[in-house]
Structure formats: structure tokens, C-alpha cells
Design an enzyme around this catalytic site. Structure first.
Site, PDB file in Angstrom:
ATOM      1  N   THR A 125       0.815  -1.222   0.000  1.00  0.00           N
ATOM      2  CA  THR A 125       0.000   0.000   0.000  1.00  0.00           C
ATOM      3  C   THR A 125       0.847   1.270   0.000  1.00  0.00           C
ATOM      4  O   THR A 125       1.838   1.372   0.723  1.00  0.00           O
ATOM      5  CB  THR A 125      -0.927   0.001   1.228  1.00  0.00           C
ATOM      6  OG1 THR A 125      -1.645  -1.223   1.258  1.00  0.00           O
ATOM      7  CG2 THR A 125      -1.899   1.159   1.182  1.00  0.00           C
ATOM      8  N   GLU A 126       0.419   2.234  -0.829  1.00  0.00           N
ATOM      9  CA  GLU A 126       1.134   3.517  -0.926  1.00  0.00           C
ATOM     10  C   GLU A 126       0.174   4.675  -0.674  1.00  0.00           C
ATOM     11  O   GLU A 126      -1.041   4.528  -0.852  1.00  0.00           O
ATOM     12  CB  GLU A 126       1.780   3.643  -2.307  1.00  0.00           C
ATOM     13  CG  GLU A 126       2.828   2.574  -2.571  1.00  0.00           C
ATOM     14  CD  GLU A 126       3.574   2.779  -3.878  1.00  0.00           C
ATOM     15  OE1 GLU A 126       3.158   3.659  -4.668  1.00  0.00           O
ATOM     16  OE2 GLU A 126       4.570   2.063  -4.090  1.00  0.00           O
ATOM     17  N   PRO A 127       0.707   5.825  -0.283  1.00  0.00           N
ATOM     18  CA  PRO A 127      -0.157   6.954   0.084  1.00  0.00           C
ATOM     19  C   PRO A 127      -1.094   7.408  -1.026  1.00  0.00           C
ATOM     20  O   PRO A 127      -2.245   7.748  -0.756  1.00  0.00           O
ATOM     21  CB  PRO A 127       0.852   8.068   0.427  1.00  0.00           C
ATOM     22  CG  PRO A 127       2.105   7.360   0.795  1.00  0.00           C
ATOM     23  CD  PRO A 127       2.141   6.119  -0.048  1.00  0.00           C
ATOM     24  N   SER A 131      -3.678   0.132  -2.611  1.00  0.00           N
ATOM     25  CA  SER A 131      -3.124  -1.178  -2.967  1.00  0.00           C
ATOM     26  C   SER A 131      -3.370  -1.503  -4.437  1.00  0.00           C
ATOM     27  O   SER A 131      -3.444  -2.676  -4.811  1.00  0.00           O
ATOM     28  CB  SER A 131      -3.720  -2.261  -2.065  1.00  0.00           C
ATOM     29  OG  SER A 131      -5.139  -2.244  -2.143  1.00  0.00           O
ATOM     30  N   ILE A 156       1.335  -0.155   6.769  1.00  0.00           N
ATOM     31  CA  ILE A 156       1.949  -1.472   6.670  1.00  0.00           C
ATOM     32  C   ILE A 156       1.793  -2.206   8.001  1.00  0.00           C
ATOM     33  O   ILE A 156       2.407  -1.832   9.013  1.00  0.00           O
ATOM     34  CB  ILE A 156       3.443  -1.351   6.284  1.00  0.00           C
ATOM     35  CG1 ILE A 156       3.578  -0.546   4.995  1.00  0.00           C
ATOM     36  CG2 ILE A 156       4.057  -2.740   6.148  1.00  0.00           C
ATOM     37  CD1 ILE A 156       2.752  -1.071   3.812  1.00  0.00           C
ATOM     38  N   ILE A 333     -27.911  -4.869  20.505  1.00  0.00           N
ATOM     39  CA  ILE A 333     -28.398  -5.718  21.596  1.00  0.00           C
ATOM     40  C   ILE A 333     -27.820  -5.254  22.939  1.00  0.00           C
ATOM     41  O   ILE A 333     -28.512  -5.233  23.953  1.00  0.00           O
ATOM     42  CB  ILE A 333     -28.048  -7.190  21.321  1.00  0.00           C
ATOM     43  CG1 ILE A 333     -28.877  -7.710  20.137  1.00  0.00           C
ATOM     44  CG2 ILE A 333     -28.265  -8.061  22.555  1.00  0.00           C
ATOM     45  CD1 ILE A 333     -28.435  -9.058  19.603  1.00  0.00           C
ATOM     46  N   HIS A 334     -26.573  -4.864  22.937  1.00  0.00           N
ATOM     47  CA  HIS A 334     -25.925  -4.437  24.185  1.00  0.00           C
ATOM     48  C   HIS A 334     -26.320  -3.017  24.597  1.00  0.00           C
ATOM     49  O   HIS A 334     -26.129  -2.639  25.764  1.00  0.00           O
ATOM     50  CB  HIS A 334     -24.402  -4.519  24.039  1.00  0.00           C
ATOM     51  CG  HIS A 334     -23.851  -5.909  24.186  1.00  0.00           C
ATOM     52  ND1 HIS A 334     -24.022  -6.875  23.228  1.00  0.00           N
ATOM     53  CD2 HIS A 334     -23.147  -6.489  25.182  1.00  0.00           C
ATOM     54  CE1 HIS A 334     -23.429  -7.998  23.620  1.00  0.00           C
ATOM     55  NE2 HIS A 334     -22.900  -7.793  24.804  1.00  0.00           N
ATOM     56  N   GLU A 359      -7.040  -6.037   2.350  1.00  0.00           N
ATOM     57  CA  GLU A 359      -6.891  -6.983   1.220  1.00  0.00           C
ATOM     58  C   GLU A 359      -7.886  -6.657   0.106  1.00  0.00           C
ATOM     59  O   GLU A 359      -8.387  -7.547  -0.583  1.00  0.00           O
ATOM     60  CB  GLU A 359      -7.070  -8.449   1.666  1.00  0.00           C
ATOM     61  CG  GLU A 359      -6.478  -8.868   2.985  1.00  0.00           C
ATOM     62  CD  GLU A 359      -5.127  -8.280   3.301  1.00  0.00           C
ATOM     63  OE1 GLU A 359      -4.432  -7.799   2.394  1.00  0.00           O
ATOM     64  OE2 GLU A 359      -4.746  -8.280   4.480  1.00  0.00           O
ATOM     65  N   SER A 362     -14.494  -3.664  -0.200  1.00  0.00           N
ATOM     66  CA  SER A 362     -15.667  -4.364  -0.727  1.00  0.00           C
ATOM     67  C   SER A 362     -15.977  -3.910  -2.153  1.00  0.00           C
ATOM     68  O   SER A 362     -16.396  -4.713  -3.000  1.00  0.00           O
ATOM     69  CB  SER A 362     -16.883  -4.104   0.171  1.00  0.00           C
ATOM     70  OG  SER A 362     -16.685  -4.695   1.437  1.00  0.00           O
TER      71      SER A 362
END
Length: 375
Positions: A125-127, A131, A156, A333-334, A359, A362
Site C-alpha cells: 500500500t502507498e499513500p 493497494s 503497513i 443488543i448491548h 486486502e 468491498s
């Protein structure tokens, strides 16, 4: 070849579940708060075979099959997503190194990684381009038997403590993968803190300024860096991230079932309320579906079927969304208690969102799935 720390046995999902319950779960909140995984935990993981999951036995690893690998990553994801993602990085470095690396590279690095003496990281990954490996801007020049790197990498994982980096760059327009050791002149490592989720992954920014390494550090041929090595690593990472996402969704479910049985509202446990039952039922169903998608991808990967690439994309896409949905229901729920720092659900909610990004987002998965089906 250095003698590796031998794992007690080939790891199984049951053994790793016990390890997670005794070594990872009790310190998950502390690791999240301190934003780091203790180096000692990597040593303990090595003794269980967790750092050698993607390494052949001849180099000190355990090289488990994909069904076992998936089940182990699910258990790790149930325990603490940051630890699971760290193991994903181990696989993303070791899998391509075992396949494309020279024998000398394998002999030098794989036993040390399996033994937990060397922590690896993968630097894609780069700025400015993320990716998108086709657009990487880090440049490499071959000169007098050396590869000279100039460029920047960002976000990273394990960058703050890694001993060895698998770095991707462009050499005369062609992709290369290069091993760079920590401490190499010209490599600057700047820790990054404050990540929303996976906070213990010790991410860092790397700067290469005339960073010179021997040409023998090339992993694979010149021109293979993006098309073979990086894609092979990302494919491996997507599979284990998918399985880890199932584990995270399972953690949300288990925590919610326990809380819904203990917490009373209007005179009866939360789990007796139909709208809570609806959320729990959705979590159960979606988790089971995501687990089956991972299992299907694992079977194809074990067979070496080319369709495994697409099925892995589908599994990662669905499983990461399942984790986000499960975390959202768990928080609902909590109620207020789940929003408090220190409550596991608050951590699950932050960690789950990151699973949709690492990775490949979506949206990148949607594009690749659509392309595969010629939509």
C-alpha cells in the site's frame, strides 16, 4: 539452516481454540488499548505452529491444508482480530516466498519466521494509490549488483516491529518484489497510531531513500512482482481474512447470546423479545452462510482449481460484510453498555469495519466479481 523452534504438533482448530481462550482472549482488551501485540505472544504462537502455517515442513513450518487453515483463522478471529490479521500477514509473506523465492532465501528466512524469531511484513500500500498494484509509484533501479529503492509505503501491518519486509516496486516499468531487512540504510520506519480498528496491528509508514539491497533479494523474476508474487499474496490474504471475519462474527454472536440471557428488560431476558431473537437469528444464519462460502473456497484452493480465486473473492466479500452486520446487531443488543470502551462489543464494532477494507475494499471485490462474471 538454522534449527527452527519446532511446533509441539501440527495445529488443529481445537488446539488453537484452547490457545486462544488461554493466551489471546485474556489480553485482547489490553492489546487493543496499548495498540500492540507483545513480542512474547509471537513466540508463544510459534510454539503452537501458528507462525508457520504457510511454510512447508522442510523449512520448519506446519503447512496445514486449507480447511484447517480456515478453521484456525476463524478461531483467531473469534479471539482477537488484530492477532488474526497478523497471522494473515505471515501467510502473505511466506506463501509467495515459499513458491517464488530462491532456495537460499527460503533457507535463510522461512525457518526463522516459523520459529517466531523473525516477524515479516508485506509492503504494498502507498499513500497515493492504495493497494492498486498496477499503479504503484515506488521505484527500483538495478545498479552494480544492487537494487536501489525510492518511494513510500503506508498502513503497513506489523511495520513497527517487523524484521523483514517484502516490498513491491517498479523497475523499468516492470513489477518486482524485494526483501528488505529492518535496519537497512535508507529505510525509515515511522509508527502510525490511532487506527480505528485492528489497533494492535502496529501499522507504520515506510520511506525508502536510496535504500540499497543485493540483487539476490529479488523474490521471483523481474516482471513477476505484481502479476505473480503480489497477486498470490493478496489471494492468500483474502482467504484467511474471510475466515477471520467469520470468527469475528461468531464472537459477536457468542457475546450477544450471553448478554441477552443475562440482561432483563420488561421482566424477562432480552433473548425472549422477538426483535432481539430476529437479530440473533440473522447473526446465526449469516455466519453459517459465510462459513460455508469459506469452506467452498478452501476446497477449491486445496484442489488447485482456478475457480478458487473468484470463490475466495466472494467469500471475503460476504464474510467481511457479515462481520460488520453482526457487530452492528451486537452493539444494538448491548445498548449503551456496548458503546463503552473496554466492552468487547465496542472493539468488535471497530475491528469489523476494517475487515471490509483490508486486502481490497468491498467495492474492489464487487468490481472484480462483476468482471469475472462478465457483467
Amino acid at each position: 539452516m538454522t534449527t527452527p523452534l519446532k511446533a509441539t504438533s501440527v495445529p488443529t482448530a481445537l488446539a488453537i481454540r484452547q490457545f486462544v481462550d488461554t493466551h489471546i482472549l485474556p489480553q485482547a482488551a489490553q492489546m487493543d488499548q496499548e495498540q500492540e501485540i507483545p513480542r512474547a505472544l509471537f513466540t508463544e504462537m510459534a510454539a503452537e505452529g501458528l507462525t508457520g502455517l504457510a511454510i512447508p515442513e522442510k523449512y520448519g513450518g506446519t503447512a496445514v491444508d486449507y480447511a484447517t487453515l480456515g478453521a484456525i483463522h476463524e478461531e483467531l478471529g473469534r479471539g482477537y482480530a488484530s492477532v488474526q490479521n497478523a497471522c494473515t500477514v505471515f501467510g502473505m509473506v511466506c506463501k509467495p516466498l515459499a513458491r517464488f523465492g530462491s532456495e537460499a532465501q527460503k533457507q535463510k528466512w522461512l525457518p526463522a519466521i516459523a520459529a517466531g524469531r523473525v516477524i515479516p511484513a508485506i509492503a504494498i500500500t502507498e499513500p497515493m494509490v492504495g493497494s492498486d498494484i498496477a499503479k504503484l509509484e515506488t521505484e527500483a533501479v538495478q545498479e552494480d549488483g544492487q537494487i536501489i529503492l525510492n518511494g513510500r509505503k503506508k498502513y503497513i501491518t506489523l511495520g513497527q516491529i517487523a524484521d523483514l519486509f517484502l516490498v513491491f516496486a517498479r523497475l523499468n516499468g516492470r513489477g518486482v518484489a524485494v526483501l528488505v531487512e529492518r535496519g537497512t540504510p535508507g529505510l525509515q520506519i515511522d509508527p502510525m497510531r490511532g487506527l480505528m480498528g485492528l489497533r494492535a496491528n502496529m501499522v507504520a509508514e515506510l520511506t525508502f531513500e536510496h535504500c540499497s539491497v543485493p540483487v539476490d533479494n529479488l523474490v521471483g523474476k523481474i516482471g513477476f512482482g505484481f502479476t505473480h508474487v503480489a497477486n498470490y499474496a493478496l489471494d492468500e490474504g483474502r482467504y484467511t481474512t474471510a475466515c477471520g471475519s467469520v470468527g469475528l462474527a461468531q464472537a459477536c454472536l457468542e457475546q450477544s447470546i450471553q448478554y441477552a440471557g443475562e440482561r432483563f428488560q420488561f421482566g424477562e431476558p432480552l433473548r425472549k423479545h422477538q426483535l432481539v431473537q430476529k437479530m440473533l437469528s440473522e447473526m446465526i444464519t449469516e455466519s453459517k452462510a459465510a462459513r460455508e462460502l469459506c469452506a467452498a473456497a478452501g476446497r477449491l484452493r486445496e484442489q488447485g482449481d482456478p475457480a478458487a480465486i473468484t470463490e475466495t473473492l466472494v467469500a471475503k466479500y460476504h464474510a467481511s460484510k457479515t462481520a460488520v452486520h453482526a457487530a452492528d446487531h451486537a452493539l444494538q443488543i448491548h445498548g449503551a453498555s456496548g458503546c463503552m470502551s473496554g466492552n468487547p462489543v465496542e472493539r468488535f464494532y471497530r475491528d469489523a469495519k476494517i475487515m471490509e477494507i483490508i486486502e481490497g475494499t468491498s467495492q474492489m471485490h464487487e468490481l472484480q466479481i462483476a468482471r469475472t462474471f462478465r457483467l
